[in-house]
Write a protein that holds these residues in place. Structure first.
Motif, PDB file in Angstrom:
ATOM      1  N   PHE A 105      28.017  40.171  64.092  1.00 30.31           N
ATOM      2  CA  PHE A 105      28.117  40.576  62.679  1.00 30.31           C
ATOM      3  C   PHE A 105      26.866  41.332  62.250  1.00 30.31           C
ATOM      4  N   ARG A 106      27.095  42.524  61.710  1.00 30.78           N
ATOM      5  CA  ARG A 106      25.949  43.271  61.158  1.00 30.78           C
ATOM      6  C   ARG A 106      26.412  43.945  59.882  1.00 30.78           C
ATOM      7  N   TYR A 107      25.610  43.816  58.841  1.00 27.91           N
ATOM      8  CA  TYR A 107      25.966  44.454  57.574  1.00 27.91           C
ATOM      9  C   TYR A 107      25.497  45.904  57.628  1.00 27.91           C
ATOM     10  N   GLU A 108      26.308  46.745  58.307  1.00 25.26           N
ATOM     11  CA  GLU A 108      25.970  48.161  58.453  1.00 25.26           C
ATOM     12  C   GLU A 108      26.940  48.969  57.622  1.00 25.26           C
ATOM     13  N   ARG A 109      26.636  50.264  57.424  1.00 27.61           N
ATOM     14  CA  ARG A 109      27.582  51.120  56.711  1.00 27.61           C
ATOM     15  C   ARG A 109      28.745  51.442  57.668  1.00 27.61           C
ATOM     16  N   HIS A 119      32.810  43.301  68.408  1.00 27.98           N
ATOM     17  CA  HIS A 119      32.833  42.393  69.554  1.00 27.98           C
ATOM     18  C   HIS A 119      32.029  42.973  70.707  1.00 27.98           C
ATOM     19  N   GLN A 120      31.284  42.111  71.332  1.00 26.85           N
ATOM     20  CA  GLN A 120      30.507  42.556  72.498  1.00 26.85           C
ATOM     21  C   GLN A 120      30.917  41.776  73.747  1.00 26.85           C
ATOM     22  N   ILE A 121      30.820  42.467  74.878  1.00 28.10           N
ATOM     23  CA  ILE A 121      30.817  41.785  76.172  1.00 28.10           C
ATOM     24  C   ILE A 121      29.417  42.010  76.712  1.00 28.10           C
ATOM     25  N   VAL A 249      14.627  54.440  72.226  1.00 28.62           N
ATOM     26  CA  VAL A 249      13.685  53.336  71.945  1.00 28.62           C
ATOM     27  C   VAL A 249      14.377  52.006  71.691  1.00 28.62           C
ATOM     28  N   ARG A 250      15.681  52.002  71.409  1.00 27.21           N
ATOM     29  CA  ARG A 250      16.443  50.778  71.154  1.00 27.21           C
ATOM     30  C   ARG A 250      16.041  50.140  69.811  1.00 27.21           C
ATOM     31  N   GLY A 251      16.990  49.432  69.218  1.00 29.52           N
ATOM     32  CA  GLY A 251      16.753  48.899  67.878  1.00 29.52           C
ATOM     33  C   GLY A 251      16.329  47.439  67.847  1.00 29.52           C
ATOM     34  N   LEU A 268      28.024  53.539  74.008  1.00 23.94           N
ATOM     35  CA  LEU A 268      29.091  52.598  74.382  1.00 23.94           C
ATOM     36  C   LEU A 268      28.514  51.244  74.762  1.00 23.94           C
ATOM     37  N   SER A 269      27.353  51.277  75.422  1.00 23.08           N
ATOM     38  CA  SER A 269      26.740  50.017  75.849  1.00 23.08           C
ATOM     39  C   SER A 269      25.248  50.245  75.984  1.00 23.08           C
ATOM     40  N   ALA A 270      24.507  49.156  75.993  1.00 22.32           N
ATOM     41  CA  ALA A 270      23.061  49.316  76.040  1.00 22.32           C
ATOM     42  C   ALA A 270      22.414  48.038  76.545  1.00 22.32           C
ATOM     43  N   ARG A 273      15.303  45.340  79.911  1.00 25.66           N
ATOM     44  CA  ARG A 273      14.518  44.168  80.316  1.00 25.66           C
ATOM     45  C   ARG A 273      13.776  43.591  79.121  1.00 25.66           C
ATOM     46  N   TYR A 274      13.661  42.276  79.112  1.00 24.53           N
ATOM     47  CA  TYR A 274      12.911  41.617  78.014  1.00 24.53           C
ATOM     48  C   TYR A 274      12.125  40.442  78.605  1.00 24.53           C
ATOM     49  N   ASP A 275      10.882  40.729  79.005  1.00 30.09           N
ATOM     50  CA  ASP A 275      10.127  39.734  79.760  1.00 30.09           C
ATOM     51  C   ASP A 275       9.431  38.683  78.901  1.00 30.09           C
ATOM     52  N   ALA A 292      24.860  44.845  76.820  1.00 30.22           N
ATOM     53  CA  ALA A 292      26.070  44.496  76.069  1.00 30.22           C
ATOM     54  C   ALA A 292      26.816  45.780  75.725  1.00 30.22           C
ATOM     55  N   LEU A 293      28.144  45.670  75.735  1.00 29.21           N
ATOM     56  CA  LEU A 293      28.954  46.835  75.348  1.00 29.21           C
ATOM     57  C   LEU A 293      29.747  46.492  74.093  1.00 29.21           C
ATOM     58  N   GLY A 294      30.062  47.518  73.332  1.00 32.58           N
ATOM     59  CA  GLY A 294      30.842  47.335  72.118  1.00 32.58           C
ATOM     60  C   GLY A 294      32.326  47.482  72.429  1.00 32.58           C
TER      61      GLY A 294
HETATM   62  P1  HAM Z   1      22.847  46.902  70.757  1.00 31.88           P
HETATM   63  O1  HAM Z   1      22.481  48.279  71.201  1.00 31.88           O
HETATM   64  O2  HAM Z   1      22.432  46.514  69.400  1.00 31.88           O
HETATM   65  O3  HAM Z   1      22.247  45.916  71.840  1.00 31.88           O
HETATM   66  O4  HAM Z   1      24.410  46.708  70.880  1.00 31.88           O
HETATM   67  C1  HAM Z   1      25.082  46.912  72.104  1.00 31.88           C
HETATM   68  C2  HAM Z   1      26.385  47.646  71.867  1.00 31.88           C
HETATM   69  O5  HAM Z   1      27.150  46.988  70.859  1.00 31.88           O
HETATM   70  C3  HAM Z   1      26.206  49.053  71.304  1.00 31.88           C
HETATM   71  O6  HAM Z   1      25.947  49.976  72.335  1.00 31.88           O
HETATM   72  C4  HAM Z   1      27.551  49.306  70.652  1.00 31.88           C
HETATM   73  O7  HAM Z   1      28.499  49.707  71.617  1.00 31.88           O
HETATM   74  C5  HAM Z   1      27.921  47.931  70.137  1.00 31.88           C
HETATM   75  N1  HAM Z   1      27.636  47.831  68.689  1.00 31.88           N
HETATM   76  C6  HAM Z   1      26.462  47.579  68.096  1.00 31.88           C
HETATM   77  N2  HAM Z   1      26.591  47.561  66.749  1.00 31.88           N
HETATM   78  C7  HAM Z   1      27.897  47.815  66.488  1.00 31.88           C
HETATM   79  C8  HAM Z   1      28.688  47.923  65.297  1.00 31.88           C
HETATM   80  N3  HAM Z   1      28.149  47.741  64.088  1.00 31.88           N
HETATM   81  N4  HAM Z   1      30.011  48.193  65.416  1.00 31.88           N
HETATM   82  C9  HAM Z   1      30.566  48.359  66.644  1.00 31.88           C
HETATM   83  N5  HAM Z   1      29.888  48.255  67.799  1.00 31.88           N
HETATM   84  C10 HAM Z   1      28.565  47.988  67.732  1.00 31.88           C
HETATM   85  C11 HAM Z   1      22.399  44.566  71.790  1.00 31.88           C
HETATM   86  O8  HAM Z   1      23.102  43.990  70.999  1.00 31.88           O
HETATM   87  C12 HAM Z   1      21.635  43.858  72.888  1.00 31.88           C
HETATM   88  N6  HAM Z   1      21.830  42.415  72.692  1.00 31.88           N
HETATM   89  C13 HAM Z   1      22.126  44.296  74.252  1.00 31.88           C
HETATM   90  C14 HAM Z   1      21.412  43.586  75.352  1.00 31.88           C
HETATM   91  C15 HAM Z   1      21.870  42.537  76.052  1.00 31.88           C
HETATM   92  N7  HAM Z   1      20.195  43.851  75.786  1.00 31.88           N
HETATM   93  C16 HAM Z   1      19.880  43.000  76.744  1.00 31.88           C
HETATM   94  N8  HAM Z   1      20.885  42.183  76.900  1.00 31.88           N
END
Ligand code: HAM
Length: 403
Positions: A105-109, A119-121, A249-251, A268-270, A273-275, A292-294
């Motif tokens: 869940f993210r409160y995004e526009r 949903h993520q895998i 740079v990643r968020g 699509l996915s991202a 590493r997080y040490d 994780a992928l969306g």
């Molecule tokens: P993230 O880049 O914030 O990374 O999200 C991963 C993927 O989730 C994105 O590439 C996108 O496909 C999908 N996603 C993110 N926000 C939304 C949204 N509001 N609506 C639809 N899809 C979305 C992470 O969440 C990290 N936890 C990934 C990770 C796992 N890094 C290391 N381990």
């Protein structure tokens, strides 16, 4: 509700296909499923994801529960899995390769590909320092896309660590300060708190300013550089093509050294590493890497027709006890069966059987009930025959296996 959507039965086939494919693939690489709570203490994400990130500053669904504790609907999966790893002492177990599937869940526009519930895998691997595991994570991600016939180009970067990033942040602040008037309002606010994020701002003016900004690669320490070079070598061993993007740079704040994204028209996915995450959350000095992928984003471009088909439709013309008996007989076999109970005309029932994509309809009314028979209609050929109930198994086998 804005940014929230129902996933309707005619789309569910694609979701199941995506999740099944991911599950089978991840398990074939030795990853075990973990299911963590959707609700976590807010402090987990403040410490894990980072309190200067957009996610924590603006996008979390946070509220006080009835005891006055601040809780948050998880905006991502990594922090919760890391917490579970620590709390359940998984370090002492064999389970260091984990995966998860579920809502975030993210409160995004809201806009195309961006939802407030999505949903993520994801997969996370703890405790392996070798860059080979970073390459494995990318490889799994890529294989999954290949299995689903999805194209995405791989972008990678080295974003340094706690010891080398501060000097870079300082250099960025110095640079952006001299161009502050050209930055968007968000980036002006980010300038001192999270200057790296300015590098991937989508605002055109910010992009122009960012082009000339100092590059992290000129600041990274030897450790980060060696690790990053190692990942690149392993990607080459696996024949995985990549593009280096030093604006990536990643968020989320937990990353160290190697980060990546698979990009189509959107990300699509991202992962990466997080040490320090496990240690920052109170655990021991254990490293991690994951992705994780969306799911919504993949499903949108998955070019697969998913037809909800059932094997047998029971058209019941007012003899529910007989229809139920047939249902019970057929349930000994692996058929999917839709049985009708409220009386409708035969015509409308057969229409429904068509819309359900049924292979066979079994039609039963008073006559069939009395004679212990039923009508078996082959829906594809529009032919039908009356059979005795004790012939039902062999007749259905004939029709269902022939189609
Ligand atoms: P993230 O880049 O914030 O990374 O999200 C991963 C993927 O989730 C994105 O590439 C996108 O496909 C999908 N996603 C993110 N926000 C939304 C949204 N509001 N609506 C639809 N899809 C979305 C992470 O969440 C990290 N936890 C990934 C990770 C796992 N890094 C290391 N381990």
């Amino acid at each position: 509700m804005k940014g929230f959507k129902d996933i309707l039965p005619d789309e569910v086939g694609k979701w199941q296909l995506l999740e099944e494919t991911a599950k089978n693939l991840l398990e074939s690489f030795g990853y075990s499923q973990i299911r963590t709570p959707i609700l976590e203490k807010t402090a987990l994400f403040e410490r894990g994801v980072g309190d200067a990130t957009d996610i924590v500053e603006k996008e979390m669904y946070t509220f006080l529960d009835k005891s006055g504790e601040s809780v948050t609907l998880r905006p991502e999966g990594t922090a919760g899995v890391a917490r579970a790893f620590i709390e359940n002492n998984l370090e002492a177990s064999v389970f260091n390769k984990l995966y998860y599937i579920g809502p975030m869940f993210r409160y995004e526009r809201p806009q195309k590909g961006r939802f407030r519930q999505f949903h993520q895998i994801g997969a996370e691997c703890f405790g392996i320092r070798s860059p080979a595991i970073d390459a494995e994570i990318v490889y799994i991600n890529k294989l999954l896309f290949e299995k689903l016939n999805i194209k995405g180009s791989l972008e990678i970067n080295n974003i340094g660590c706690k010891s080398c990033r501060p000097a870079y942040s300082k250099a960025l602040i110095n640079y952006f300060e001299t161009h502050k008037e050209y930055l968007c309002a968000d980036c002006q606010k980010r300038l001192y708190k999270n200057p790296l994020r300015i590098l991937d701002c989508k605002n055109e003016k910010c992009k122009i300013v960012a082009k000339q900004a100092p590059r992290l690669k000129d600041y990274v320490c030897e450790n980060c550089q060696n690790h990053y070079n190692g990942v690149k070598e392993y990607l080459e061993v696996l024949n995985i093509e990549y593009v280096e993007n030093d604006m990536l740079v990643r968020g989320l704040d937990y990353y160290t050294s190697f980060v990546f994204e698979f990009v189509d028209t959107i990300t699509l996915s991202a992962g990466g590493r997080y040490d320090n995450l496990i240690a920052d959350l109170g655990g021991s000095n254990i490293c991690g890497v994951g992705f994780a992928l969306g799911e919504e984003r993949l499903i949108d471009i998955m070019n697969i027709e998913s037809k909800n088909a059932i094997d047998i439709y029971i058209a019941n013309l007012g003899v529910s006890s007989y229809a139920l008996k047939i249902l019970q007989i057929l349930k000994h076999f692996p058929y999917s069966i839709y049985c009708e109970y409220d009386s409708k005309s035969l015509k409308s029932m057969l229409k429904k059987a068509d819309r359900l994509n049924a292979t066979v309809s079994i039609i039963v009314g008073e006559e069939e009930f009395k004679n212990n028979t039923c009508i078996v209609r082959n829906m594809k050929q529009s032919s039908q025959e009356i059979i005795k109930l004790n012939q039902i198994e062999s007749t259905l086998k004939g029709v269902l296996y022939a189609t």
